[in-house]
Enzyme design. Structure first.
Site, PDB file in Angstrom:
ATOM      1  N   SER A 158       4.293  11.448   3.154  1.00 10.83           N
ATOM      2  CA  SER A 158       3.657  10.010   2.132  1.00 10.83           C
ATOM      3  C   SER A 158       2.218  10.785   2.116  1.00 10.83           C
ATOM      4  O   SER A 158       1.523  10.673   2.279  1.00 10.83           O
ATOM      5  CB  SER A 158       3.434   8.101   2.754  1.00 10.83           C
ATOM      6  OG  SER A 158       4.675   7.767   2.247  1.00 10.83           O
ATOM      7  N   ASN A 160       0.696  11.242  -0.467  1.00 17.14           N
ATOM      8  CA  ASN A 160      -0.617  10.905  -1.603  1.00 17.14           C
ATOM      9  C   ASN A 160      -1.246   9.478  -0.795  1.00 17.14           C
ATOM     10  O   ASN A 160      -2.830   9.041  -1.327  1.00 17.14           O
ATOM     11  CB  ASN A 160      -0.112  10.227  -2.869  1.00 17.14           C
ATOM     12  CG  ASN A 160      -2.000  10.410  -3.734  1.00 17.14           C
ATOM     13  OD1 ASN A 160      -1.570  11.269  -4.424  1.00 17.14           O
ATOM     14  ND2 ASN A 160      -1.788   9.010  -4.561  1.00 17.14           N
ATOM     15  N   ASP A 161      -0.709   8.697   0.252  1.00 18.39           N
ATOM     16  CA  ASP A 161      -1.767   7.947   0.737  1.00 18.39           C
ATOM     17  C   ASP A 161      -2.448   8.607   1.496  1.00 18.39           C
ATOM     18  O   ASP A 161      -3.647   8.213   2.018  1.00 18.39           O
ATOM     19  CB  ASP A 161      -0.526   7.369   2.390  1.00 18.39           C
ATOM     20  CG  ASP A 161      -0.062   6.562   1.290  1.00 18.39           C
ATOM     21  OD1 ASP A 161      -0.127   5.955   0.502  1.00 18.39           O
ATOM     22  OD2 ASP A 161       1.286   5.673   2.088  1.00 18.39           O
ATOM     23  N   HIS A 162      -2.440   9.744   2.429  1.00 15.14           N
ATOM     24  CA  HIS A 162      -3.036  10.340   3.113  1.00 15.14           C
ATOM     25  C   HIS A 162      -4.626  11.326   2.279  1.00 15.14           C
ATOM     26  O   HIS A 162      -5.339  11.263   2.469  1.00 15.14           O
ATOM     27  CB  HIS A 162      -2.886  11.477   3.731  1.00 15.14           C
ATOM     28  CG  HIS A 162      -1.347  11.197   5.058  1.00 15.14           C
ATOM     29  ND1 HIS A 162      -2.329  10.595   5.653  1.00 15.14           N
ATOM     30  CD2 HIS A 162      -0.517  11.147   5.387  1.00 15.14           C
ATOM     31  CE1 HIS A 162      -1.751  10.397   7.110  1.00 15.14           C
ATOM     32  NE2 HIS A 162      -0.285  11.126   6.434  1.00 15.14           N
ATOM     33  N   GLY A 165      -6.830   7.649   1.147  1.00 16.83           N
ATOM     34  CA  GLY A 165      -7.324   8.021   2.419  1.00 16.83           C
ATOM     35  C   GLY A 165      -8.394   9.087   2.114  1.00 16.83           C
ATOM     36  O   GLY A 165      -9.951   8.664   2.782  1.00 16.83           O
TER      37      GLY A 165
END
Lengths: 403, 392
Positions: A158, A160-162, A165
């Site tokens: 994932s 794009n979550d990082h 963030g």
């Protein structure tokens, strides 16, 4: 002293993107108060879920059942004292909880209010539900990460979550700096979708400037004449399991590095073909070039290839999996990057973490507090932020709104 | 009323980064900081990275226009005392210096001297592996950095090599960390008057952004069913087995029954396409894993007969987080981005090109995109800011 001590963050985030943003600030000393509740602490929001333990260290835990009016009132009081209020729910959830931007900014004009929704505020897709794989698909990252003719590979985690963030952390810190100049807070509308699309910047400019739609390029650079530039199989697989395969990445960014690679390979006859003398020639003959290099690497241990190449100034690196990183990576070991929390999790026992990858010379960030259970810090948070006494906190817990 | 200045207005930054940290300098410049990027007389080597305007290498680099946006450029001859004095003056006048180890100008700088001149200076140094350790001298462009950092091993499929993501996404991570380090240290400097150095090793930055990779190593016994502590590359199939790209009519789509599996089952029942999911063998709670695997098979059949766009919109109307796998040309005409007026004109030399907007919007300090200009257009003004007159 850590660099962000004194900053108060009220954290309504969940899953990964938002919690990762606030983890970064917590690691650097901000007082991050994580809002959770027994009702919501299920699956990956449960405090004993390994996923939750990865992203919620260095935060204090306050339980608020936001379906209760009294909890909403306390939530608003907390917002009035926060430097930053942040969430990554779909649009509208915090408004329903009585802590939307208009209400909060009215009582706290200096608040930084960051909303990390999937699609941003407004637009026909604003209430779409997204996780990182959704964003990867919609932003073009899935289509472009793969090999020619495939549309079903994409990034294997994932990412794009990082990325969201990290951008969320930048946004919070930039807005705090802006407040220093203006004396005012503001609202930050972060669309995780727009974070993902932004990452394709040069390809999008190419699309609109040259009318060329990028396509998957495997490990090759889509716009630059660089070859070899790929991952190559190596010897040493311990089983037939794909997870046990051994690979090495080699990237010759210049003709000099290519000449050095030829030398490291022992000047094989095929490498003297004139077509390989220039980057353009190597790119034109890339399939055969990759095949020949793969034949060489397949006889060797991946670490050996890396060490021999790097000694000659050639960029090369083992394709490391989690075992490599945790057990065999001398650089990770030397930097003490991976750690065990001193205090065990009450349910799952020993927990682990990767340290903040930033070394501050004056304000080292070397404090790591384990993930806290739902409401474990009710007393300290409500005392520090609102001046409530222990008796009122217990009363709220017994009444069911601090749970 | 929004103010016509960026969030980082009046913050003075010197940008001596290469690919490893240039995205961080971009983030700060796009937020309104005054970012001066010195480059050698022969030009920044990153100006040679494609693609180019008009697909012509003699035209401006679109890669550079994106990553070096909102900068003021100045070329310096560091073989001369004048050039060295100019660089020293720029550093002395800055609040933040962003450095990539080994990049242009960095060998001519002395941090101790700079900190003596300006004790509040924030100095961010991004390197591939840090300043110590057995790999500290290794060279690692994005592919190699991603391989060693762990991002490559889980991307790809059984019939492909391990793959890097499209673009320089490993260096986007280290760039973001560079910006975070700069703003955090700046906050501390503003509070205390004390500057400091912050080291940003790309290797650890990448390893910190791998989602499930370390989790699986540490907690595989809790996560079951047993699959070992190192996960394989397996196309789009998520580590949870609950997200995967499937073929629909007219395209592919990322499908997941989460987070509300009951809602997904209701949809299948309404469509009368639930297959054998309600057979007794799948109703036993002990067979939960088999049920979920069967659900994904049923979904593949369900999806295979549907038009991809209609399916995507129907799923989202049901709050199911399906994602249509869009090629870049469809991204370029996306209705959400259009409705949010996201695209922005890039003024690149003589060209005006539609390009990406900002990843976040600040209500009071909006984003601005200055024209991307040739190297020394701003040089005179940059030097005047240091107090250098025309003669000098």
């Amino acid at each position: 002293m850590r660099p962000l001590e004194g900053i108060k963050v009220l954290d309504f985030t969940h899953v990964l993107a938002g919690p990762f943003a606030t983890r970064l600030l917590g690691d650097m000393g901000a007082d991050v108060v994580k809002i959770n509740s027994i009702a919501r602490a299920t699956a990956i929001n449960a405090t004993n879920n390994p996923y939750y333990t990865m992203w919620n260290r260095n935060k204090r835990a306050l339980a608020l059942d936001m379906s209760r009016d009294e909890a909403k009132r306390i939530g608003k009081d907390l917002c009035a004292r926060a430097d930053v209020v942040i969430d990554n729910f779909s649009v509208g959830v915090l408004d329903r909880w009585g802590v939307g931007y208009d209400l909060v900014s009215a009582v706290n004009p200096e608040v930084i209010y960051v909303q990390m929704s999937g699609m941003g505020q407004g637009g026909p897709w604003s209430d779409f539900v997204t996780y990182a794989p959704t964003i990867h698909a919609l932003s073009g990252l899935t289509h472009l990460t793969g090999v020619e003719g495939r549309q079903d590979i994409g990034i294997g985690f994932s990412y794009n979550d990082h990325a969201a963030g990290l951008h969320g952390a930048v946004a919070m810190l930039a807005a705090i700096q802006a407040r220093r100049l203006t004396g005012k807070g503001q609202r930050v509308d972060l669309s995780q979708f727009e974070v993902g699309v932004n990452l394709l910047g040069p390809a999008l400019l190419d699309l609109f400037s040259n009318g060329r739609a990028a396509r998957p390029a495997g490990n090759r650079l889509p716009y630059d004449e660089v070859a070899p530039h790929n991952c190559y199989p190596c010897a040493g697989a311990t089983s037939d399991d794909i997870a046990d395969e051994r690979w090495v990445a080699i990237a010759c960014m210049s003709d000099d590095q290519w000449q050095e690679l030829c030398r490291v390979m022992g000047e094989p006859e095929w490498s003297s073909a004139p077509v390989y003398d220039t980057a353009a020639g190597r790119v034109a003959a890339i399939d055969e070039l990759d095949r020949q290099i793969g034949r060489w690497t397949a006889q060797l241990d991946a670490v050996e290839v890396m060490v021999r190449c790097q000694a000659a100034g050639i960029p090369a690196g083992v394709v490391q999996n989690s075992i490599d990183l945790a057990e065999n990576d001398p650089q990770i070991a030397a930097s003490d990057f991976l750690m065990t929390f001193d205090e065990p999790n009450p349910v799952i026992g020993t927990t682990y973490g990767d340290r903040l990858p930033l070394t501050f010379s004056l304000t080292p960030c070397d404090t790591y507090t384990r993930v806290r259970d739902v409401g474990e810090d009710n007393v300290s948070v409500l005392s520090d932020w609102l001046g409530m006494d222990n008796e009122d906190v217990v009363k709220g817990e017994n009444a069911g709104y601090f749970v | 009323m929004p103010q016509e200045v960026g969030a980082l207005s009046k913050v003075r930054i010197i940008d001596l980064t290469d690919e490893r940290a240039i995205y961080g300098a971009k983030l700060l410049a796009d937020l309104g900081a005054d970012v001066v990027r010195p480059e050698p007389l022969e030009g920044d080597p990153l100006r040679q990275r494609g693609p180019f305007c008009n697909d012509d290498p003699d035209e401006p680099s679109l890669w550079h226009a994106f990553f070096a946006s909102n900068r003021r450029f100045i070329s310096l001859d560091l073989e001369t005392q004048t050039g060295l004095d100019q660089l020293t003056g720029l550093i002395a006048n800055a609040e933040i210096v962003l450095v990539s180890e080994g990049a242009f100008g960095t060998s001519d700088l002395d941090l101790d001297v700079a900190m003596r001149v300006n004790p509040a200076l924030v100095w961010i140094e991004c390197s591939s592996f840090g300043n110590e350790g057995p790999w500290k001298d290794y060279v690692a462009p994005d592919l190699v950095a991603g391989a060693l950092g762990g991002s490559v091993s889980t991307t790809g499929d059984v019939d492909t090599p391990p793959l890097k993501a499209f673009g320089d996404l490993n260096f986007v991570v280290s760039g973001c960390y560079t910006a975070i380090a700069a703003l955090s240290a700046l906050y501390h400097a503003k509070e205390t008057g004390q500057g400091q150095r912050v080291d940003v090793p790309v290797h650890q930055c990448i390893a910190s952004c791998l989602e499930h990779v370390f989790m699986w190593y540490w907690y595989s016994d809790l996560l079951g069913p047993a699959r070992g502590r190192a996960l394989e590359r397996r196309g789009s199939l998520h580590w949870s087995n609950m997200y995967v790209v499937m073929q629909a009519v007219g395209g592919t789509i990322m499908v997941t029954p989460t987070p509300d599996i009951d809602a997904q089952l209701t949809w299948l029942i309404e469509a009368d396409e639930f297959g054998d999911l309600f057979e007794p063998e799948y109703q036993d709670p002990a067979n939960q894993a088999q049920f979920m695997a069967r659900l994904m098979e049923v979904l593949r059949t369900f999806v295979g007969s549907k038009d991809v766009e209609a399916l995507f919109l129907e799923a989202q109307s049901r709050h199911a987080p399906y994602g249509w796998v869009l090629p870049i040309e469809k991204v370029g005409e996306n209705p959400q981005l259009e409705a949010r007026d996201w695209w922005h004109p890039y003024s690149i030399g003589e060209h005006v090109v539609k390009g990406p907007g900002t990843p976040y919007r600040f209500s009071q300090t909006p984003w601005q995109m200055k024209p991307y200009v040739e190297t020394d257009v701003d040089a005179k003004r940059v030097l005047q800011d240091l107090g250098w007159d025309n003669d000098r």
